[in-house]
Scaffold this active site. Structure first.
Site, mmCIF file in Angstrom:
data_model
loop_
_atom_site.group_PDB
_atom_site.id
_atom_site.type_symbol
_atom_site.label_atom_id
_atom_site.label_comp_id
_atom_site.label_asym_id
_atom_site.label_seq_id
_atom_site.Cartn_x
_atom_site.Cartn_y
_atom_site.Cartn_z
ATOM 1 N N GLN A 238 86.463 33.197 23.421
ATOM 2 C CA GLN A 238 86.525 35.079 23.139
ATOM 3 C C GLN A 238 87.306 35.671 23.615
ATOM 4 O O GLN A 238 87.681 36.572 23.377
ATOM 5 C CB GLN A 238 85.174 34.868 23.395
ATOM 6 C CG GLN A 238 83.991 34.457 22.583
ATOM 7 C CD GLN A 238 83.223 34.713 22.448
ATOM 8 O OE1 GLN A 238 82.042 33.739 22.848
ATOM 9 N NE2 GLN A 238 82.075 35.783 22.836
ATOM 10 N N ARG A 385 75.455 37.842 22.508
ATOM 11 C CA ARG A 385 74.746 39.107 21.210
ATOM 12 C C ARG A 385 74.265 40.367 21.571
ATOM 13 O O ARG A 385 73.650 40.493 21.407
ATOM 14 C CB ARG A 385 74.607 38.667 19.960
ATOM 15 C CG ARG A 385 74.950 39.043 19.157
ATOM 16 C CD ARG A 385 74.242 38.971 18.017
ATOM 17 N NE ARG A 385 74.809 39.703 16.579
ATOM 18 C CZ ARG A 385 75.223 38.536 15.709
ATOM 19 N NH1 ARG A 385 74.424 38.084 15.048
ATOM 20 N NH2 ARG A 385 75.373 39.778 14.248
ATOM 21 N N CYS A 386 75.128 40.739 23.233
ATOM 22 C CA CYS A 386 74.507 41.886 23.632
ATOM 23 C C CYS A 386 75.796 42.735 25.086
ATOM 24 O O CYS A 386 76.680 41.317 25.501
ATOM 25 C CB CYS A 386 73.515 42.105 24.264
ATOM 26 S SG CYS A 386 73.369 40.996 26.061
ATOM 27 N N GLU A 761 76.000 43.879 18.158
ATOM 28 C CA GLU A 761 75.014 43.527 19.015
ATOM 29 C C GLU A 761 73.768 43.748 19.163
ATOM 30 O O GLU A 761 72.604 43.945 19.063
ATOM 31 C CB GLU A 761 75.431 43.296 20.665
ATOM 32 C CG GLU A 761 76.541 42.483 20.835
ATOM 33 C CD GLU A 761 77.205 42.651 21.407
ATOM 34 O OE1 GLU A 761 77.172 43.641 22.659
ATOM 35 O OE2 GLU A 761 78.540 41.334 22.040
#
Ligand code: CDP
Length: 807
Positions: A238, A385-386, A761
């Site tokens: 990522q 996802r935050c 997110e």
């Protein structure tokens, strides 16, 4: 319209497919035709395959490793152990959180599934067979999986390598299994307010351990070219540039001799941010054998060893007047980080952005303390996802609001409304140190409540309750309310770095002579559709059609340096860099246009896809004409060509927000939950592509549904990981996924060049408390204040039983 009428500005803008266009995803042409290129699709001549021998024990001494039988198996090329890596200084590696982690077991193992030896073979199946032939002797040690027990005086010592170290990367350590204490806010003032308050609600909120579980697991192909001395590392990264820098620092290979490529990535969700032993072992194996080495996790490897998420025990106290005005918030969190502190957080934030736990509310004083603790569980602690623990923070405050509303006997929708930060208070300075850039919470809340007809829902709920009490139904109705504020777009560099790398991002644009372009960015899409949306930002900035702009990410040899994609930072940071680089292009284009039109630079103005002479709109040069001129005209005082690069250090983060409402039917006899309605209003500032935003919301709410209603990483007391397959670890399918209704308001970010905030997110951050609040809401009339997630059928059934609802 006359056939000769030139297209209007609106028509020209539409044809560019810029900001606001629901442009179809350009990526999907490849993906839907099987032309994706994922790590496991990579084949290289002479490529070998690696696989790990993993520990069956959660805590044990490794007394011996016998490789002989494995090495005797035809096709096995090498078996690496910590002993082999030690002379290279690679048996341990630094973590992103300032701790260190064993690459291969060095004397002991600290969690089940820990990497003990790396087998390299001619094919993947031989490697797997050879793993079975490596004989490891273990001497088991006492196990601790409970972070509270881990802090008892006689708890087993997990990290013997830290013996006697009373200082960690984030300050003093007060116990052999303690990592850090992180304090924010004013403890004294908060405790004083709480002791004098009319009403205080107190509760322990647990956000269970889960896992990002991307469809594609983690993996890489390392290829060391001994002739050129160049290492090429292709993998599920990522943050490819950060991986290059870290690989250089760890291996001693000069950074220009390392090329990191992220090919297509099948979902990241934070799982692919960290550096894993598989990467290090593949690089070493490639150097040792002189051949490319591929390592790709299977599902069990992924669930048991690469980064988990959450596992926060949050003790909260919230104080209010009897009218419901919140006066103070106190939170003490015990953070279970597993065997090594491998959290992916900016350096100065060992508990990520947990200090956004005052949420969307104007709370005058607050105090937060987080204790990080070692246990015999897998390391990680990533932002699934935050944005760095904001989901834990949002879950905490949104549960505390519900608990306070119960105590006050007040409707929680109203309690939220009277405590929201008001529009005129922005930029708003929170008690725990953040400056919220913009917001209009009351408008969003009113829109959401009206959209679901909130009052009618509450009447229906009362009627249902009466019917339940009369024995006419066995189903309760739960209404879940949530209002969340996200914090996304790390930087700024002055506050945010990872291992000393400042968190800016970048975009480099090259306009070709015929008026098409390529833009390269420091981010990397994992399904978010960057190739579609970043081209849209540029189309509006430089007046060339989005369809004529290629977006390229993920190759460190070609893309400018950037910190990658996670924490919804792509739009706030790289999106801003893209707009700024576009503006540089436009500034040069203006000079070229003025020269061609024989007027002063100030006498031309940009109009969608051209520069026109002010007051004479028919005298213009299109961006295509200008691009051609940039390469073909000798313009006095200007270099040929049309290129620009921007490295963007954001002045602040962006603060998207949202109002989510769910309606659940809950069967008390079976615990089965039927999601009747889910309404999601998101405000992410300027909307680049409404269709992609909807897709992000659908995916994120589905993940939230999974987390709130069933997804969990479970360990037994011996540290055995009980959820290592997708039979045990809940992934929702279309069967469990309801229809979502999406909605929006638009409150632009005042500091972002195009006013955009992140969105990817938000649905995970807002969705989890929304589902959980609905479950609690269904049972609140029977005295339920707080029960732990995930609310799977069994737990819901058990709650109903404990409340005496099974008759
Ligand atoms: O960093 P990441 O790509 O995961 O998250 P993001 O910046 O929130 O963007 C997710 C996707 O939504 C990207 O394709 C963005 O361009 C798009 N988006 C949008 O269309 N409008 C916004 N205001 C924010 C994001």
């Amino acid at each position: 319209m006359n056939e000769m009428t030139p297209p209007s500005s609106e028509e020209r803008a539409k044809s560019l497919k810029g900001l606001g266009s629901a442009r179809k995803r350009v990526e999907d042409v490849r993906f839907t035709q099987g032309k994706g290129n994922y790590v496991d699709d990579i084949h290289m001549d002479g490529m070998l395959f690696g696989d790990f021998v993993r520990s069956p024990y959660a805590h044990a001494r490794v007394t011996s490793v016998d490789k002989s039988a494995a090495l005797a198996l035809p096709g096995v090329v090498a078996v690496l152990t910590a002993e082999d890596l030690e002379p290279l200084g690679l048996h341990w590696m630094p973590t992103l959180a300032g701790d260190k982690q064993m690459v291969l077991a060095d004397g002991k193992v600290l969690f089940q599934g820990q990497e003990v030896a790396f087998v390299v073979a001619e094919d993947r199946y031989i490697a797997a067979d050879a793993v079975e032939l490596v004989e490891v002797d273990y001497e088991d040690l006492p196990v601790v999986v409970d972070p509270f027990k881990a802090q008892e005086p006689d708890a087993p010592v997990l990290r013997e390598d830290l013996a006697g170290q009373t200082e960690g990367a984030h300050g003093p350590r007060r116990h052999h299994n303690h990592i850090f204490t992180w304090e924010q806010g004013d403890r004294e003032a908060t405790e004083a307010v709480i002791s004098e308050a009319d009403v205080v609600a107190e509760e322990m909120i647990y956000y269970h351990r889960t896992h990002p579980c991307p469809l594609e697991t983690c993996g890489c192909v390392a290829s060391m070219d001994k002739v050129t001395g160049k290492l090429t590392l292709q993998g599920t990264f990522q943050a490819p540039h950060a991986v290059r820098t870290i690989a250089s620092l760890i291996s001693g290979i000069a950074e220009h001799n390392i090329r990191v490529i992220s090919p297509d990535i099948g979902g990241g969700f934070g799982n692919k941010v960290g550096v894993y032993p598989g990467y290090v072992c593949s690089i070493v194996a490639s150097i040792v054998t002189g051949r490319p080495v591929k390592w790709v996790e299977d599902r069990m490897d992924n669930l048991m060893s690469t980064a988990f998420a959450r596992d926060y025990w949050m003790q909260g106290r919230i104080a209010a007047t009897k009218e419901g005005k919140i006066t103070g918030l106190w939170c003490h969190t015990t953070a279970d980080h597993g065997a090594f502190d491998a959290c992916a957080d900016p350096t100065k934030f060992p508990a990520g952005f947990m200090n956004i736990c005052t949420g969307s509310y104007d709370i005058p004083v607050a105090y937060l303390a987080v204790d990080g603790v070692y246990t015999n569980k897998a390391p990680g602690g990533v932002a699934y996802r935050c944005s760095f623990r904001v989901t834990e923070a949002a879950y905490f405050i949104e549960r505390m609001i519900e608990i306070l509303a119960l105590k006050l006997g007040m409707d929680s929708a109203e309690l939220r409304r009277i405590n929201f930060i008001k529009k005129e208070q922005f930029p708003y300075h929170s008690a725990l140190g953040w400056e919220y850039d913009s917001g209009d919470y009351h408008t969003a809340w009113d829109k959401a409540l009206a959209a679901v007809d909130y009052d009618r829902l509450r009447s229906e709920q009362s009627e249902r309750l009466e019917a339940f009490k009369r024995g006419e139904t066995r189903k309760l109705l739960g209404i879940g309310l949530t209002f969340f504020t996200e914090i996304v777009g790390a930087g700024p560099v002055k506050n945010c770095d990872i291992l000393g790398l400042g968190m800016f991002d970048s975009c480099e644009i090259r306009i070709h002579p015929t008026g098409s372009a390529i833009a390269r960015l420091g981010t990397i899409s994992q399904g978010q559709g960057h190739a579609t949306t970043f081209a849209q930002i540029l189309a509006s900035e430089i007046g060339l059609p989005a369809d004529d702009i290629t977006i390229e990410e993920g190759d460190t040899d070609t893309a400018p340096y950037g910190l990658g994609t996670y924490g919804s930072r792509s739009t706030p940071v790289a999106g801003a860099a893209t707009a700024m680089a576009g503006r540089k292009i436009r500034a040069k284009a203006q000079m070229i246009a003025a020269y061609l039109l024989e007027v002063h630079d100030d006498d031309v103005a940009f109009d969608v896809d051209r520069f026109a002479v002010k007051g004479a709109p028919d005298r213009f040069k299109t961006m295509k004409e200008i691009a051609f001129a940039a390469y073909n005209q000798a313009i006095p005082g200007l270099e040929p060509g049309l290129e620009a690069v921007s490295y963007y250090d954001p002045p602040n983060m962006t603060y998207p927000f949202g109002a989510y409402i769910s309606v659940l039917d809950i069967d008390v006899d079976t615990g089965v939950i039927d999601i009747r309605q889910f309404y999601a209003l998101d405000d992410c500032g300027t909307r680049i592509n409404p269709m992609i935003i909807d897709g992000q919301i659908h995916g994120g709410v589905t993940e939230a549904l999974a987390i709130a209603l069933g997804q969990e990483i479970v360990y037994d007391e011996m540290g055995n990981m009980m959820t290592g397959t997708l039979m045990d670890f809940f992934i929702p399918t279309s069967w469990e996924t309801p229809n979502y209704v999406t909605d929006f308001t638009v409150t632009p970010s005042p500091h972002h060049p195009i006013g955009a905030k992140g969105v990817g997110e938000s649905p995970n951050v807002g969705g989890v408390p929304c589902f959980s609040n609905a479950v609690h809401d269904a049972f609140k009339s029977f005295g339920l204040t707080q029960t732990h997630m995930p609310h799977d059928h069994w737990r819901v059934w058990r709650t109903a039983k404990e409340l005496g609802l099974h008759g």
